[in-house]
Design an enzyme around this catalytic site. Structure first.
Site, PDB file in Angstrom:
ATOM      1  N   HIS A   1       0.684  -1.213   0.060  1.00 53.47           N
ATOM      2  CA  HIS A   1      -0.129  -0.095  -0.074  1.00 53.47           C
ATOM      3  C   HIS A   1       0.645   1.225   0.276  1.00 53.47           C
ATOM      4  CE1 HIS A   1      -3.451  -2.578   0.503  1.00 53.47           C
ATOM      5  NE2 HIS A   1      -2.964  -2.736   1.752  1.00 53.47           N
TER       6      HIS A   1
HETATM    7 ZN   LIG Z   1      -3.753  -7.223   2.951  1.00 51.95          ZN
END
Ligand SMILES: [Zn+2]
Length: 308
Positions: free
Chosen positions: A128
């Protein structure tokens, strides 16, 4: 099979451990269970990734965050703001272990390329994070940083084809953003489309995208993964696999319904594809927030190390 691990991977904040469901000590548990297997070779990275390696690609905003913006870092770690908690403690207890984990991704990648092998770094897989943002318990994008460092060291070139197979339950928005403009990098991502992150533009970057509904079970998952793998070419110099175990039905965040056996089968499908295609590859940790996460990793490494 080489398994990359260092005692410094483990994250422990004492009572603050309860602020996030990630089991920061699972690396230690996995190594305890597999360390003595004859088919497993535990390799320790020599050092964490350095500030220079981290900052070379970071945008101005990210540079400021990484240089000590406690509010931004705690937000990315999904930990409430605690005024009395010094940044130095966060850095030592959480960020440094993540830098060691990222150092493991780099070391594993160098060895995989040199030996034309498939190996597994227990940490890393911070998919992320990107050059522009830290989020979702991810501060450093270890795959992106490793890619840049491998080019700097002349181990790969910018014309080499690279593959990222993301089988974590969450969409790898950070990887998609990191390699947004770089079409030499192919992204295959199978994820729960009903949960974080809801970023349309990063999903558009994925070359082979398999969005799943919340509650998808193992049979449908494995069939969808097989079809996706069959679409891949095989001319890659290096592959990364983000092997998060948050696909398990017991996971509080992933929203998918795989059993441990199905999670093992998932890794086997990916491993078999990479092995048959003769692609140097590195599995990296990714997410995994249930009590069964370490069990699934242990079973998968036991299984794969037999055929590595
Ligand atoms: Zn994850």
């Amino acid at each position: 099979m080489n398994i990359y691990y260092h005692p410094n991977y483990n994250i422990s904040l004492g009572v603050l451990n309860y602020l996030h469901p990630f089991d920061g000590l699972k690396f230690k548990k996995v190594v305890k269970a597999i360390g003595d297997l004859p088919s497993v070779n535990i390799v320790e990275p020599l050092k964490p990734i350095s500030s220079e390696q981290i900052l070379v690609s970071a945008s101005g905003l990210m540079k400021r965050a990484l240089n000590g913006n406690k509010r931004v870092i705690l937000q990315a770690l999904e930990i409430p703001y605690i005024p009395l908690l010094p940044f130095s403690v966060i850095d030592k207890r959480i960020l440094l272990p993540m830098r060691w984990g990222s150092g493991g991704t780099l070391k594993a990648s160098i060895d995989a390329l040199e030996n034309n092998s498939i190996c597994w770094n227990l940490s890393g897989g911070y998919h992320h994070a990107s050059q522009h943002s830290a989020q979702g318990f991810c501060i450093y994008n270890d795959i992106g940083i490793t890619y840049e460092e491998l080019i700097n060291q002349g181990r790969i070139s910018s014309s080499d084809k690279i593959l990222i197979i993301d089988i974590d339950a969450h969409h790898g928005n950070g990887n998609a953003r990191w390699f947004c403009e770089n079409k030499q990098v192919t992204l295959l991502d199978i994820y729960n489309d009903d949960i974080y992150p809801k970023t349309f533009s990063s999903k558009q970057r994925v070359d082979i995208s398999v969005p799943l509904k919340n509650g998808t079970g193992g049979v449908e998952y494995l069939n969808s993964l097989k079809l996706a793998l069959a679409k891949l070419k095989t001319d890659f110099k290096l592959a990364f696999v983000v092997a998060g175990t948050d696909v398990l039905s017991t996971d509080p965040l992933g929203g998918l319904k795989l059993t441990i056996e199905e999670s093992v089968k998932r890794d086997q499908l990916v491993f078999d594809f990479l092995k048959q295609a003769n692609i140097s590859s590195v599995f990296v940790g990714g997410g995994g927030y249930s009590k069964d996460s370490s069990k699934a990793i242990i079973e998968s490494i036991k299984n794969l190390s037999q055929s590595a």
